[in-house]
Write an enzyme that holds these catalytic residues in place. Structure first.
Site, PDB file in Angstrom:
ATOM      1  N   SER A   1      11.040  46.010  76.920  1.00  0.00           N
ATOM      2  CA  SER A   1      11.896  44.855  76.631  1.00  0.00           C
ATOM      3  C   SER A   1      12.941  44.724  77.725  1.00  0.00           C
ATOM      4  O   SER A   1      13.372  45.728  78.311  1.00  0.00           O
ATOM      5  CB  SER A   1      12.600  45.039  75.285  1.00  0.00           C
ATOM      6  OG  SER A   1      13.573  44.044  75.075  1.00  0.00           O
TER       7      SER A   1
ATOM      8  N   TYR B   1      17.927  49.975  69.680  1.00  0.00           N
ATOM      9  CA  TYR B   1      16.721  49.356  70.239  1.00  0.00           C
ATOM     10  C   TYR B   1      16.780  49.368  71.765  1.00  0.00           C
ATOM     11  O   TYR B   1      15.812  49.751  72.432  1.00  0.00           O
ATOM     12  CB  TYR B   1      16.587  47.928  69.717  1.00  0.00           C
ATOM     13  CG  TYR B   1      15.386  47.192  70.252  1.00  0.00           C
ATOM     14  CD1 TYR B   1      14.113  47.440  69.744  1.00  0.00           C
ATOM     15  CD2 TYR B   1      15.515  46.252  71.269  1.00  0.00           C
ATOM     16  CE1 TYR B   1      13.003  46.764  70.231  1.00  0.00           C
ATOM     17  CE2 TYR B   1      14.413  45.570  71.759  1.00  0.00           C
ATOM     18  CZ  TYR B   1      13.156  45.826  71.238  1.00  0.00           C
ATOM     19  OH  TYR B   1      12.056  45.165  71.737  1.00  0.00           O
TER      20      TYR B   1
END
Length: 251
Positions: A146, A159
């Site tokens: 990501s 995250y």
């Protein structure tokens, strides 16, 4: 080509979103496919059915990638069914949507789950698959990371941290698995998918990408394009981290 002669791709979290798009792109290129899932059984079964319609062999395998014994059992199933494995896409991921300023809101249980799925999971899967991947003409691992790994901005601090670790691990694995197996990572920006829309309905994707050089959210197929490129479109790229983000991370 007989089904037994076809190369094989495993996509974790392969029933929905980016994982599903990857499965169907590999199937369209003649790969037999393994659709891993942990909870989305109906979605995985539909993805398998759609892949079979493209003329390949496809199976769904339930496995929580954060549990090493389940991962080893999944790879054993692949070996029995196909006797080979050419591509692994570590796509399974999870998050908790917690404002970065809410330090107390990011619980230990949230940390443990994100570390288990997003970081330990790709390691467990790659380790278990290593011997199969090294056979034949060599294999490829693609980690779906990501841009949160690069910007430190995303659904939660945990995250971002797990995806940053995944990028570092991509480089480490690329070194130790060379020359037979290449390991790369793709870092998506915002994706127009159920994962983000259901995870936090308050997020406005259009507003989020409005000032990007390409002011639109990616579709799952946009990310799958990059995954397939790393997997089978190049022979010399390894240890690379590619942002697919509409220019979000341009500096």
């Amino acid at each position: 080509m007989n089904h037994s002669d076809r190369p094989v791709a495993l996509v974790t979290g392969g029933g929905t979103g980016v994982g599903r798009a990857c499965v169907l792109q590999f199937a369209d290129r003649g790969y037999n496919v393994v659709v891993n899932y942990s909870r989305s059984g109906k979605d995985a079964d539909q993805t398998v059915a759609d892949a079979v319609q493209l003329g390949v062999d496809a199976i769904a395998v339930k496995c929580d990638v954060s549990v090493d014994t389940e991962v080893c059992a999944m790879i054993a199933t692949i070996q029995v069914r196909f006797s080979r494995l050419d591509v692994v896409v570590n796509n399974a991921a999870t998050t908790s949507f917690v404002d970065h300023g809410d330090l107390d809101g990011l619980t230990e249980a949230m940390w443990d789950r994100m570390l288990g799925v997003n970081l330990k999971g790709p390691f467990f899967v790659t380790r278990a698959a290593a011997n199969l991947l090294k056979q034949g003409d060599g294999g490829s691992v693609v980690n779906v990371s990501s841009v949160a790994a690069l910007t430190g901005s995303g659904s939660s601090i945990g995250y971002c941290a797990t995806k940053g670790g995944l990028n570092t691990m991509t480089k480490s694995l690329a070194r130790v698995m060379a020359p037979n197996v290449r390991v790369n990572a793709v870092c998506p920006g915002p994706i127009n998918s159920r994962w983000i829309l259901e995870g936090n309905p308050d997020w406005d994707l259009n507003a989020m990408v409005a000032d990007y050089p390409i002011p639109k959210a990616s579709d799952p197929s946009d990310i799958a394009d990059a995954v397939v490129f790393f997997a089978i479109g190049t022979k010399m790229a390894t240890g690379q981290i590619l942002s697919v983000d509409g220019g979000q991370t341009l500096t």
